[in-house]
Design a protein around this motif. Structure first.
Motif, short mmCIF file in Angstrom:
data_model
loop_
_atom_site.label_atom_id
_atom_site.label_comp_id
_atom_site.label_asym_id
_atom_site.label_seq_id
_atom_site.Cartn_x
_atom_site.Cartn_y
_atom_site.Cartn_z
N ASP A 51 0.86 -1.18 0.00
CA ASP A 51 0.00 0.00 0.00
C ASP A 51 0.90 1.23 0.00
OD1 ASP A 51 -2.26 1.60 0.10
OD2 ASP A 51 -2.48 1.44 2.27
N THR A 52 0.40 2.35 -0.54
CA THR A 52 1.24 3.51 -0.78
C THR A 52 0.56 4.81 -0.39
OG1 THR A 52 2.07 2.33 -2.74
CG2 THR A 52 2.68 4.66 -2.53
N TYR B 54 -5.20 12.85 -10.34
CA TYR B 54 -5.93 12.62 -11.58
C TYR B 54 -7.09 11.67 -11.35
CZ TYR B 54 -1.74 14.79 -13.40
OH TYR B 54 -0.71 15.66 -13.64
N GLY B 55 -8.26 12.02 -11.92
CA GLY B 55 -9.43 11.16 -11.81
C GLY B 55 -9.82 10.93 -10.36
N LYS B 56 -10.03 9.68 -10.01
CA LYS B 56 -10.47 9.33 -8.66
C LYS B 56 -9.37 9.50 -7.61
CE LYS B 56 -9.62 4.43 -9.65
NZ LYS B 56 -10.24 3.10 -9.82
N GLU B 57 -8.14 9.81 -8.03
CA GLU B 57 -7.08 10.01 -7.05
C GLU B 57 -7.38 11.14 -6.07
OE1 GLU B 57 -3.13 8.56 -9.59
OE2 GLU B 57 -3.47 10.69 -9.20
N GLU C 216 -6.95 -1.70 -4.35
CA GLU C 216 -6.55 -1.65 -5.76
C GLU C 216 -7.59 -0.89 -6.58
OE1 GLU C 216 -6.23 -4.77 -9.50
OE2 GLU C 216 -5.74 -5.48 -7.48
N GLY C 217 -8.86 -1.06 -6.23
CA GLY C 217 -9.93 -0.39 -6.98
C GLY C 217 -10.00 1.09 -6.72
N SER C 218 -9.71 1.53 -5.49
CA SER C 218 -9.83 2.95 -5.17
C SER C 218 -8.59 3.74 -5.58
CB SER C 218 -10.07 3.14 -3.67
OG SER C 218 -8.93 2.74 -2.92
N SER C 219 -7.45 3.08 -5.68
CA SER C 219 -6.23 3.79 -6.11
C SER C 219 -5.78 3.21 -7.44
CB SER C 219 -5.15 3.69 -5.03
OG SER C 219 -4.89 2.34 -4.68
N HIS C 220 -4.86 2.23 -7.42
CA HIS C 220 -4.38 1.62 -8.66
C HIS C 220 -3.43 0.51 -8.26
CE1 HIS C 220 -2.17 1.08 -12.48
NE2 HIS C 220 -3.24 1.59 -13.06
N LEU C 221 -3.28 -0.50 -9.11
CA LEU C 221 -2.38 -1.61 -8.82
C LEU C 221 -0.94 -1.15 -8.63
CD1 LEU C 221 -2.20 -4.67 -8.45
CD2 LEU C 221 -1.81 -4.88 -10.91
N ALA C 222 -0.58 0.00 -9.21
CA ALA C 222 0.77 0.52 -9.02
C ALA C 222 1.02 0.92 -7.58
CB ALA C 222 0.99 1.73 -9.93
N CYS D 224 -1.38 -0.06 -4.72
CA CYS D 224 -2.01 -0.90 -3.70
C CYS D 224 -2.61 -2.13 -4.36
CB CYS D 224 -3.09 -0.11 -2.96
SG CYS D 224 -3.95 -1.03 -1.66
N ASN D 225 -2.45 -3.30 -3.72
CA ASN D 225 -3.08 -4.50 -4.27
C ASN D 225 -4.04 -5.16 -3.28
OD1 ASN D 225 -1.22 -5.61 -2.48
ND2 ASN D 225 -0.61 -7.26 -3.85
N MET D 226 -4.46 -4.39 -2.28
CA MET D 226 -5.46 -4.89 -1.33
C MET D 226 -6.83 -4.95 -2.01
SD MET D 226 -4.01 -5.39 1.75
CE MET D 226 -5.30 -5.16 2.97
N GLN D 227 -7.53 -6.06 -1.83
CA GLN D 227 -8.88 -6.18 -2.37
C GLN D 227 -9.92 -5.66 -1.39
OE1 GLN D 227 -9.25 -7.16 -5.65
NE2 GLN D 227 -7.03 -7.01 -5.51
N SER D 228 -9.62 -5.75 -0.10
CA SER D 228 -10.46 -5.18 0.95
C SER D 228 -9.66 -4.13 1.68
CB SER D 228 -10.92 -6.27 1.93
OG SER D 228 -11.67 -7.27 1.28
N ALA D 229 -10.34 -3.10 2.17
CA ALA D 229 -9.64 -1.93 2.70
C ALA D 229 -8.84 -2.21 3.96
CB ALA D 229 -10.65 -0.80 2.95
N ASP D 230 -9.32 -3.11 4.83
CA ASP D 230 -8.64 -3.24 6.11
C ASP D 230 -8.47 -4.68 6.58
OD1 ASP D 230 -11.23 -3.83 6.65
OD2 ASP D 230 -11.41 -2.54 8.41
N ASN D 231 -8.59 -5.64 5.69
CA ASN D 231 -8.34 -7.02 6.12
C ASN D 231 -7.82 -7.85 4.95
OD1 ASN D 231 -10.69 -8.44 4.76
ND2 ASN D 231 -11.81 -6.94 5.99
#
Length: 269
Positions: free
Chosen positions: A14-15, A23-26, A53-59, A61-68
């Protein structure tokens, strides 16, 4: 037939980003900042708690859930990386103001700031790691730069003739073995909350509050290269960041033996 999960190599990361332009949703990502001063307003910066990953980008974060964690994950090593632009000073002095070095400080961000930051890692409420960031290398990143690059004074000559000065690197040797190891790997059950925090000292925050940036790098565009008198340049927003990563093994269904959802629970409780 009795299907069982198998272990495969995996990483979680995570970053936190600091950049003048989003840019965009960032623009709606929690924990990202547009100025060094904004970043310095918080002593603690949290990872693995709000971004996916969905709210930021795979570059980033690669978490599929925000906190687990979505799968059983056995953690073997932990690391943090401070990254910055490679060549923000490759500019003609007349193009950018004399304060360019206060606006963009890649060397200080990458190599000095980690000295003044602490880090921890928690599984639920259990603190697994507490350390200084400088002693918690990521084991990956660029190598080289600094004295190995041209040191031409950017205040003279034409921008077309100035060699780019590359300033790049990472904490320690960029080798997979050069990460903070866990002598006893931690097995994290599926759906368990995890959290990492970077703590910036008062001195580190004081320095960052004095910086004007990060501003943009002014670079030559196609027209300027072909026609030196052409006055149009490309303004590239410099992007700084801190990335925290976990390396280990996750349990997944065996390849070629996928089974219907609900038949057998994926991962162990």
């Amino acid at each position: 037939m009795d299907y069982k999960n198998v272990a495969e190599s995996a990483a979680l990361y995570d970053t936190v980003v600091v950049c003048k332009n989003m840019y965009g949703k960032e623009s709606s990502i929690g924990g990202w900042f547009t100025t060094f001063a904004g970043f310095s307003a918080n002593e603690k910066h949290t990872f693995f708690k709000s971004r996916t990953e969905g709210s930021s980008h795979l570059a980033y974060c690669n978490m599929q859930s925000a906190d687990n964690v979505d799968f059983v994950f056995k953690v073997f090593s932990f690391g943090v990386r401070f990254f910055a632009p490679v060549n923000p000073d490759c500019l003609n002095y007349q193009i950018l103001s004399p304060s360019q070095y206060a606006e963009n400080m890649p060397v200080w961000w990458m190599f000095d700031l980690p000295k003044f930051c602490g880090i921890d890692f928690r599984v639920q409420q259990d603190v697994i790691i507490e350390n200084t960031c400088l002693a918690t290398p990521s084991g990956y990143g660029p190598r080289g730069g600094g004295g190995a690059q041209p040191a031409t004074d950017t205040r003279v000559g034409n921008a077309n003739q100035i060699p780019w000065k590359a300033v790049t690197g990472t904490i320690g040797e960029p080798s997979i073995d050069n990460r903070f190891p866990l002598p006893n790997p931690i097995e994290i059950p599926r759906n368990t909350p995890i959290e990492a925090n970077v703590y910036v000292s008062e001195y580190g925050r004081y320095v960052l509050r004095q910086l004007a940036g990060p501003e943009s790098t002014v670079m030559l565009n196609e027209n300027q290269v072909s026609t030196p008198a052409y006055a149009d340049y490309l303004s590239m927003p410099n992007r700084y960041g801190i990335q925290v990563s976990l390396y280990g093994y996750r349990e997944v269904q065996q390849r070629g033996q996928y089974f219907a959802a609900g038949a057998i629970q994926s991962g162990r409780e």
